[in-house]
Scaffold this active site. Structure first.
Site, PDB file in Angstrom:
ATOM      1  N   LYS A   1       0.862  -1.179   0.000  1.00  0.00           N
ATOM      2  CA  LYS A   1       0.000   0.000   0.000  1.00  0.00           C
ATOM      3  C   LYS A   1       0.895   1.224   0.000  1.00  0.00           C
ATOM      4  O   LYS A   1       1.792   1.340   0.837  1.00  0.00           O
ATOM      5  CB  LYS A   1      -0.927   0.029   1.221  1.00  0.00           C
ATOM      6  CG  LYS A   1      -1.848   1.245   1.232  1.00  0.00           C
ATOM      7  CD  LYS A   1      -2.800   1.232   2.414  1.00  0.00           C
ATOM      8  CE  LYS A   1      -3.708   2.453   2.382  1.00  0.00           C
ATOM      9  NZ  LYS A   1      -4.659   2.487   3.524  1.00  0.00           N
TER      10      LYS A   1
ATOM     11  N   PRO B   1       4.286   8.469   0.624  1.00  0.00           N
ATOM     12  CA  PRO B   1       4.649   7.630  -0.523  1.00  0.00           C
ATOM     13  C   PRO B   1       6.072   7.080  -0.415  1.00  0.00           C
ATOM     14  O   PRO B   1       6.937   7.662   0.234  1.00  0.00           O
ATOM     15  CB  PRO B   1       4.513   8.590  -1.714  1.00  0.00           C
ATOM     16  CG  PRO B   1       3.563   9.651  -1.253  1.00  0.00           C
ATOM     17  CD  PRO B   1       3.854   9.814   0.208  1.00  0.00           C
ATOM     18  N   ASN B   2       6.255   5.925  -1.042  1.00  0.00           N
ATOM     19  CA  ASN B   2       7.580   5.299  -1.176  1.00  0.00           C
ATOM     20  C   ASN B   2       8.212   4.925   0.165  1.00  0.00           C
ATOM     21  O   ASN B   2       9.427   4.827   0.280  1.00  0.00           O
ATOM     22  CB  ASN B   2       8.533   6.220  -1.963  1.00  0.00           C
ATOM     23  CG  ASN B   2       7.954   6.643  -3.287  1.00  0.00           C
ATOM     24  OD1 ASN B   2       7.434   5.807  -4.039  1.00  0.00           O
ATOM     25  ND2 ASN B   2       8.000   7.933  -3.591  1.00  0.00           N
ATOM     26  N   ARG B   3       7.393   4.712   1.162  1.00  0.00           N
ATOM     27  CA  ARG B   3       7.841   4.326   2.499  1.00  0.00           C
ATOM     28  C   ARG B   3       8.676   5.413   3.182  1.00  0.00           C
ATOM     29  O   ARG B   3       9.332   5.150   4.191  1.00  0.00           O
ATOM     30  CB  ARG B   3       8.638   3.004   2.459  1.00  0.00           C
ATOM     31  CG  ARG B   3       7.794   1.779   2.049  1.00  0.00           C
ATOM     32  CD  ARG B   3       6.698   1.520   3.063  1.00  0.00           C
ATOM     33  NE  ARG B   3       5.985   0.292   2.833  1.00  0.00           N
ATOM     34  CZ  ARG B   3       4.843   0.185   2.157  1.00  0.00           C
ATOM     35  NH1 ARG B   3       4.302   1.266   1.616  1.00  0.00           N
ATOM     36  NH2 ARG B   3       4.243  -0.973   1.996  1.00  0.00           N
ATOM     37  N   LEU B   4       8.635   6.634   2.658  1.00  0.00           N
ATOM     38  CA  LEU B   4       9.365   7.744   3.274  1.00  0.00           C
ATOM     39  C   LEU B   4       8.400   8.507   4.182  1.00  0.00           C
ATOM     40  O   LEU B   4       8.049   9.661   3.940  1.00  0.00           O
ATOM     41  CB  LEU B   4       9.967   8.649   2.202  1.00  0.00           C
ATOM     42  CG  LEU B   4      10.994   7.973   1.292  1.00  0.00           C
ATOM     43  CD1 LEU B   4      11.504   8.951   0.239  1.00  0.00           C
ATOM     44  CD2 LEU B   4      12.157   7.432   2.122  1.00  0.00           C
TER      45      LEU B   4
END
Length: 210
Positions: A7, A186-189
């Site tokens: 996700k 977003p992007n696990r950041l």
């Protein structure tokens, strides 16, 4: 497969300049938004304890929050009650998936005054009050029938009577020393900010890497 579940969080962000100076104010704001967005159980929190180096955790419900701390109620003779008696250092965790948010709390739990616990007990539905008498929480029981029989016994016992709080039931107040706010990005950041009490007992805020 589990490893393929993904996700990409992207609903909101945390901006450091807009953070309030104290975490309780921020938490109350997020809790209100979780309620408004109809999170399934907005007041549910994981309560973690540790005794002799062995961690334990379970879901309990937040029943109060103010400048003093986080409030929940339980049976003092339950497993968690006994653990809290031995070691009041605890962690709390809230997760609100619709908002892609998590709050982590570290603090110390202490029993509330009996009068405060009694006041809350009086506000509970009558069946919940009876349940507090009927359940020997965390103890082994022979069957579901034993539990149902206990409940029926106390229904009759308190018929047409006010139900007083059991002496082994009451509240805990968790005084926070650290509170971390996590906003999915977003992007696990992800955005992570940790509030902590410094040596002068004042709150400081630091950004953490995701």
């Amino acid at each position: 497969m589990l490893r393929d579940i993904r996700k990409n969080y992207q609903k909101s962000e945390l901006i450091e300049a807009k953070l309030p100076g104290e975490p309780i104010e921020f938490f109350q704001r997020w809790l209100n938004e979780a309620i408004q967005h109809e999170e399934e159980e907005p007041t549910a929190m994981t309560l973690s304890t540790a005794v002799n180096g062995e961690p334990d955790s379970r879901i309990v419900l937040l029943k109060g929050i103010d400048e003093s701390g986080f409030v929940f109620f339980t049976n003092y003779l339950s497993t968690k009650g006994k653990q809290l008696n031995e070691n009041g250092n605890v962690a709390l965790n809230f997760f609100w998936p619709k908002l892609e948010r998590q709050v982590r709390v570290k603090g110390f739990a202490r029993k509330m005054d009996d009068d405060q616990s009694s006041d809350y007990f009086k506000s509970r539905p009558r069946d919940s009050q009876i349940g507090a008498w009927a359940s020997p929480q965390s103890r082994e029981i022979s069957s579901r029938e034993e539990l149902d029989n206990n409940f029926e016994y106390y229904v009759k016992h308190f018929k047409k009577r006010e139900i007083n709080k059991p002496s082994n039931w009451g509240g805990y107040l968790v005084k926070a020393v650290e509170v971390e706010f996590w906003q999915g990005r977003p992007n696990r950041l992800h955005d992570r900010f940790r509030y902590f009490l410094n040596t002068e007992n004042a709150w400081e805020i630091k950004r953490l890497a995701p």
